[in-house]
Scaffold this active site. Structure first.
Site, PDB file in Angstrom:
ATOM      1  N   SER A  52      -6.557  -9.448   6.374  1.00 64.01           N
ATOM      2  CA  SER A  52      -5.921  -9.802   7.862  1.00 64.01           C
ATOM      3  C   SER A  52      -5.215 -11.157   7.694  1.00 64.01           C
ATOM      4  O   SER A  52      -5.176 -11.845   8.674  1.00 64.01           O
ATOM      5  CB  SER A  52      -7.165  -9.812   8.886  1.00 64.01           C
ATOM      6  OG  SER A  52      -7.572  -8.485   9.093  1.00 64.01           O
ATOM      7  N   LYS A  54       0.843  -1.261   0.077  1.00 55.98           N
ATOM      8  CA  LYS A  54      -0.039   0.040  -0.028  1.00 55.98           C
ATOM      9  C   LYS A  54       1.078   1.450  -0.085  1.00 55.98           C
ATOM     10  O   LYS A  54       1.825   1.476  -0.573  1.00 55.98           O
ATOM     11  CB  LYS A  54      -0.853   0.143   1.305  1.00 55.98           C
ATOM     12  CG  LYS A  54      -1.696  -1.447   1.172  1.00 55.98           C
ATOM     13  CD  LYS A  54      -2.962  -1.405   2.002  1.00 55.98           C
ATOM     14  CE  LYS A  54      -3.425  -2.721   2.021  1.00 55.98           C
ATOM     15  NZ  LYS A  54      -4.848  -2.735   2.769  1.00 55.98           N
TER      16      LYS A  54
END
Ligand code: PGA
Length: 251
Positions: free
Chosen positions: A211, A10
């Site tokens: 996650s 990211k």
């Protein structure tokens, strides 16, 4: 098959020095590890700094524009990414859909462009928490796949990797159970077989993301039958990321 592990950094880390340190630590950690294909997707600005030739790593981008060149201020084209050594491009990530208003139609154009530039698209799909509660998961997945893959030929579909990323599981620590993942995985394959053929659906690589950590990683591969993982937060910790890779290799 060899599991495909994709690191989505990211908008991290904030300096080139840190980015190089992270890349080199992962590369060192993978020495001697076989049976895993690892793709690092850093921010665009770091791509040219990473040499993958002597490592076991591949490079991917987190996005790409749908045109090859021209007056599109601030955009980066698939050809430019290819030129920097990228082999993959994540497209339609939920953060792009949410913060940059990317629609399935835009994502569809990007998929076409990325394939034309000989990169492999990683198409992200997934439902929000509200949609999950309303039992709309399958409807959402079907619509995202159908619109995202519109006019994509059978030959082109073979190059596409799909990442099932339930939005409620991204960066929340609330991960998807292997049972839920298995159901979504089978459903995605069913939709692809309806658009193309069972054979195409069977051969499509489907990843899980949301996650993922070293504790839950193996369950997505060995219980939910995903062929790989898309890892966000945990890919910024080289020890944890290498542990994930070690835990999902097939003997
Ligand atoms: P996460 O992100 O692993 O931090 O949940 C996954 C992703 O957004 O691709």
């Amino acid at each position: 098959m060899t599991p495909l592990i994709v690191a989505n950094w990211k908008m991290n880390p904030t300096t080139l020095v840190e980015a190089k340190r992270l890349f080199n630590s992962v590369s060192r950690g993978l020495k001697g590890i076989k049976n895993a294909e690892v793709i690092i997707c850093p921010p665009f600005v770091y791509l040219s700094q990473f040499q993958t030739k002597k490592t076991k790593l591949y490079l991917g981008a987190q996005n790409a524009f749908w045109k090859e060149k021209g007056a599109y201020t601030g955009e980066v084209s698939p050809s430019m990414l290819k030129d920097l050594g990228c082999q993959y491009a994540i497209l339609g990530h939920s953060e792009r859909r949410r913060y940059f208003s990317e629609t399935d139609e835009v994502i569809n154009k990007k998929i076409e462009a990325v394939i034309s530039a000989k990169l492999k698209p990683i198409l992200c799909i997934g439902e929000t928490g509200v949609e999950q509660k309303r039992e709309l998961t399958q409807e959402i997945l079907k619509s995202q796949i159908e619109k995202g893959l519109k006019k994509i030929t059978k030959k082109e579909v073979k190059k596409i990797i799909i990442a099932y990323e339930p939005i409620w599981a991204i960066g929340t620590g609330r991960f998807c159970s292997p049972e839920e993942g298995k159901k979504a995985n089978a459903f995605i394959r069913k939709v692809i077989s309806q658009i193309h053929s069972q054979k195409t659906a069977k051969n499509t690589i489907i990843l899980y993301g949301g996650s993922v950590n070293s504790q839950n990683a193996a369950s997505y591969i060995f219980e939910a039958n995903f062929q790989g993982l898309l890892v966000g937060g945990a890919s910024l910790d080289p020890q944890e990321f290498v542990k994930i890779i070690k835990n999902v290799r097939r003997p």
